[in-house]
Write a protein that holds these residues in place. Sequence first.
Motif, mmCIF file in Angstrom:
data_model
loop_
_atom_site.group_PDB
_atom_site.id
_atom_site.type_symbol
_atom_site.label_atom_id
_atom_site.label_comp_id
_atom_site.label_asym_id
_atom_site.label_seq_id
_atom_site.Cartn_x
_atom_site.Cartn_y
_atom_site.Cartn_z
ATOM 1 N N GLU A 105 0.775 -1.218 -0.050
ATOM 2 C CA GLU A 105 -0.092 0.067 -0.069
ATOM 3 C C GLU A 105 0.901 1.196 -0.050
ATOM 4 N N ASP A 106 2.072 1.280 0.373
ATOM 5 C CA ASP A 106 2.604 2.449 0.803
ATOM 6 C C ASP A 106 3.845 2.495 -0.588
ATOM 7 N N ASP A 128 4.278 3.516 -4.384
ATOM 8 C CA ASP A 128 3.702 4.246 -5.490
ATOM 9 C C ASP A 128 4.488 4.081 -6.817
#
Length: 352
Positions: free
Chosen positions: A270-271, A273
């Motif tokens: 999730e962290d 990008d």
Amino acid sequence: MAGRRHHYLPRFLQRPFAFHQKGKHFYVHAHHRTHGSFGTNVMELGQEVDFYGGPDDPSLDDKITAGEKLLSITVNKLNQGEQVTSAEMATLVCALGIRTKAMRSALTTMVPALIAGIRAKIQKERYVQRELIRSLHDPAKRRQLIYEQLRKDHGHLSRELQTRLYSQMVPRWKSFVLEQEHKFIEEAEHLVELFMDRFESESEKIANKAFLGALSKGPESPLRVQKMMAEMTFEVLESGPDERFILGDCGPVATFSDGKSRLALGAIEEDVDKSMIYLPISPTRCVLARRSPETTPLSLTSINQMSAELSHEFFIAIESDGANLATLRQAIGSLVPIASHSDITRLIADDS
């Protein structure tokens, strides 16, 4: 229906890399990890029978074929130097980032690893035992199990008799749980193992269903395109006078904030990008999407290297052969497309 030979690397993307055209037939140089280099018609390359579903349901292939008309217009405009909107480029990247065989193969590899990781976590943390013991002491669960035991021992009973027997059993519940705890845990663990075994045996089916389900939403998915437009800016990179882009069968590739390269839509953390996305659209042009305008794009050599490493079976080049292409051919499939088995296991272990 367009037929049963479905292109996972669309012909409109291959054609700009053609070294020869004869009427409506375009010929490209394919560089395959096992078959070497060869010339072939784009009709024969990057396709597989029933890739988007069998003849009993051609709806997904029909939808993809219809959507390709607008995507091909975008590619043609970009290669002719015409103005194209960010929405059109985002749609192109999103569409080509998910439909490839590389993405499908990545999913079929990840699902068994995911199931194995969940199984290991359940076993290591004695999850079944912990949850079962907690549920046995939960008043609602206690009521459910007592009534189940009454029906098992006595069959059909009147409501009044069930209530009386329930009242008699409640005080004995604690000792009953202690006596039956080992049996309950054994039965629960057996059911969980059966469930996980079934998941593992059907992992390929699960992965393929997920892949086709994601495709069925279409590249025009507003959320996916809008998210990419909000995060990235788009432009076109031009090659140098003596440089040429290759086209990997993986479609767009990307660098991520953790320093790794992956398929353009592929980060499970999730962290993490996307930093930059690259989609070659001709030997001299490449779509670039980047999160920060200040970030310097990779060199053409590095983009080609990444495209080869993330390709599943082959890449296309305007040249027929050469030392550099031979090196790139050896690199095909050398990068993990989304996440390795150890990455998945670690993420599951860290997830509380």
